[in-house]
Design a protein around this motif. Sequence first.
Motif, PDB file in Angstrom:
ATOM      1  N   ILE A 154       6.783  15.169 -16.164  1.00  0.00           N
ATOM      2  CA  ILE A 154       6.748  14.361 -17.392  1.00  0.00           C
ATOM      3  C   ILE A 154       7.993  14.654 -18.239  1.00  0.00           C
ATOM      4  CG2 ILE A 154       5.553  14.105 -19.618  1.00  0.00           C
ATOM      5  CD1 ILE A 154       4.107  12.618 -17.470  1.00  0.00           C
ATOM      6  N   LEU A 171      11.140  13.143 -16.590  1.00  0.00           N
ATOM      7  CA  LEU A 171      11.114  11.682 -16.678  1.00  0.00           C
ATOM      8  C   LEU A 171      11.456  11.215 -18.088  1.00  0.00           C
ATOM      9  CD1 LEU A 171       7.978  10.866 -14.482  1.00  0.00           C
ATOM     10  CD2 LEU A 171      10.365  10.238 -14.003  1.00  0.00           C
ATOM     11  N   GLY A 172      11.067  12.012 -19.090  1.00  0.00           N
ATOM     12  CA  GLY A 172      11.456  11.689 -20.463  1.00  0.00           C
ATOM     13  C   GLY A 172      12.969  11.668 -20.616  1.00  0.00           C
ATOM     14  N   ALA A 220       8.417  13.491 -24.498  1.00  0.00           N
ATOM     15  CA  ALA A 220       7.496  13.059 -23.438  1.00  0.00           C
ATOM     16  C   ALA A 220       6.303  14.018 -23.348  1.00  0.00           C
ATOM     17  CB  ALA A 220       8.225  12.988 -22.104  1.00  0.00           C
ATOM     18  N   TYR A 262       2.239  12.960 -23.956  1.00  0.00           N
ATOM     19  CA  TYR A 262       1.227  13.069 -22.906  1.00  0.00           C
ATOM     20  C   TYR A 262       0.445  14.377 -22.931  1.00  0.00           C
ATOM     21  CZ  TYR A 262       3.344   8.870 -21.048  1.00  0.00           C
ATOM     22  OH  TYR A 262       3.798   7.583 -20.905  1.00  0.00           O
ATOM     23  N   LEU A 320      10.068   5.900 -25.682  1.00  0.00           N
ATOM     24  CA  LEU A 320       9.263   6.399 -24.567  1.00  0.00           C
ATOM     25  C   LEU A 320       7.855   5.804 -24.542  1.00  0.00           C
ATOM     26  CD1 LEU A 320      10.259  10.184 -24.348  1.00  0.00           C
ATOM     27  CD2 LEU A 320      11.021   8.273 -22.935  1.00  0.00           C
ATOM     28  N   ASP A 327       4.791   3.530 -20.333  1.00  0.00           N
ATOM     29  CA  ASP A 327       3.631   4.121 -19.660  1.00  0.00           C
ATOM     30  C   ASP A 327       3.575   3.788 -18.168  1.00  0.00           C
ATOM     31  OD1 ASP A 327       2.486   5.687 -21.599  1.00  0.00           O
ATOM     32  OD2 ASP A 327       1.348   4.046 -22.474  1.00  0.00           O
ATOM     33  N   PHE A 342       6.190   5.841 -16.262  1.00  0.00           N
ATOM     34  CA  PHE A 342       5.790   7.251 -16.203  1.00  0.00           C
ATOM     35  C   PHE A 342       4.763   7.459 -15.092  1.00  0.00           C
ATOM     36  CE2 PHE A 342       7.525   8.207 -20.483  1.00  0.00           C
ATOM     37  CZ  PHE A 342       8.025   9.469 -20.228  1.00  0.00           C
ATOM     38  N   SER A 381       6.386   6.790 -11.450  1.00  0.00           N
ATOM     39  CA  SER A 381       7.400   7.805 -11.125  1.00  0.00           C
ATOM     40  C   SER A 381       6.758   9.174 -10.947  1.00  0.00           C
ATOM     41  CB  SER A 381       8.454   7.878 -12.233  1.00  0.00           C
ATOM     42  OG  SER A 381       9.082   6.636 -12.413  1.00  0.00           O
ATOM     43  N   LEU A 382       5.764   9.476 -11.753  1.00  0.00           N
ATOM     44  CA  LEU A 382       5.086  10.764 -11.679  1.00  0.00           C
ATOM     45  C   LEU A 382       4.435  10.955 -10.307  1.00  0.00           C
ATOM     46  CD1 LEU A 382       4.147  13.340 -13.129  1.00  0.00           C
ATOM     47  CD2 LEU A 382       2.144  12.065 -13.926  1.00  0.00           C
TER      48      LEU A 382
END
Length: 507
Positions: A333, A336-337, A394, A398, A460, A464, A467, A470-471
Amino acid sequence: MVKEILFGAVPAVIVFLLFLKVNIGPFLLFAAVLGGIYVLLSRQAGTGFAGKATRSRHIVPKTNIQFSDIGGQERAKRELKEALDFLIKKDKIRHYGIRPIKGVLLTGPPGTGKTLMAKAAANYTNSAFVAASGSQFVEMYVGVGAQRIRELFREVKQLAEKNGQDSGIIFIDEIEVIGGKRDGQQQREYDQTLNQLLTEMDGIGSTDNPRILLIAATNRKDMLDPALLRPGRFDRHIVVDLPDRKAREQILRIHAAGKPLADDVDLEKIAQETFGFSGAQLESVVNEAAIYAMREQSETISPRHFALAVDKVMMGEQTDREATVEEKRRVAIHELGHAIISEQVRPGSVSQVTLTPRGQALGYVRQNPLEDRYLYTKEALEQQIMVCLGGAVAEEIYYGGRSTGSKNDFEQALAMAHEIVQSGMSRLGIVHLSYIAKSQVHEEVNRILEELLERTRWVLRQFDPVFANSLQILLEKEVLSGDVFRRMLHEQQLVGSLSAQPLAGRG
């Protein structure tokens, strides 16, 4: 001959004394003390056991390094060649009444090729070449450093005469060790060494044969004594800086020559991804890529091997640390942020997102600078601060809070916010930090960061779906390429949705 006589006579004398029942203990002790003193004096004087000169530590075996073998540094090479021409074109010098240059100082970051340039200089002028590092002259014994300086100048003259050369080059690396600023107080040993170096440089004359040129290298020019830097000693100060993109590509091509590269290897792209790398680091990238290929028993070196090599040189070797699933998710996370903000402020800038632990990092985003930049506007600095803050924001979105993984990010963001203030681009206007209260600077830096934190949150929160997708890939494969990541952004049609609110600085 003397050694053979001693080795034969001493045992015979000992046996004879034992035969006469003489206590030889005191004699052996006395002989050991004398021998130790003799060996110590012999080493300091540069002589062997029998009094003959030992092989010099300073004479460098002849190499075939030419200026064409050194990638980039065109300006530095041009300046150095001009200085070296004073050793070659003696008639022209006499015609114009030019005083020959005595010293050339090469300055710049480590690994930029200063030593290579000194060796190329020796071949360019066909000069005798001796080299030493500053640490070789620093000893606890009084006078040793000054004596070694004298030996260095004597050695280069003897070597030039022996080889029939009419010029000699002395190269001293890490000259700040012996050439540091003197404090004017108690005389120290390396002060004597520096004084001897200054004396030897003053003794270099225009009619000397062989003519001597001193080349020195340092990473810390600011530490050098002013007496060493003045004209008449080090006349030329040449900056050997980090290579630009064109020079990086040239360096990569030099070191990749003769290696089995795959057809799809793009050295221009690798040069673009390695902004800030020195020549030594680029050589290491090519070498490490070849090692990765050999480890996998691959016939050719592929782009993937180069990607691994860049990561290793930049971040360090992969570690065996095994993070928990929840820790991996949090790191993913966080990274990715960074990646999403980077793609929004500089499209095409993300090269790779990875969860592979390297060095002290549990994961990282490898950036792909689109161009080398040396000047930054307020907008560019603010965008880079947003990239730094993206990971922590990020985590906030989350997880509801931050982790210690943001420490380095915040340090970079604070440094850039201070740069905005010091460069007169903040609301404080043009200021000198010593003339305003620290509390004012702190408040302005805080205001800049808070505003950019809010903007980063707004960006950001729009992503959603990206995220989530990609996660999943990161947790399964631990690597997400920049092209795949950008394709996901485009598929979600979210890149253009930010036009309603500009990312540039407000006012």
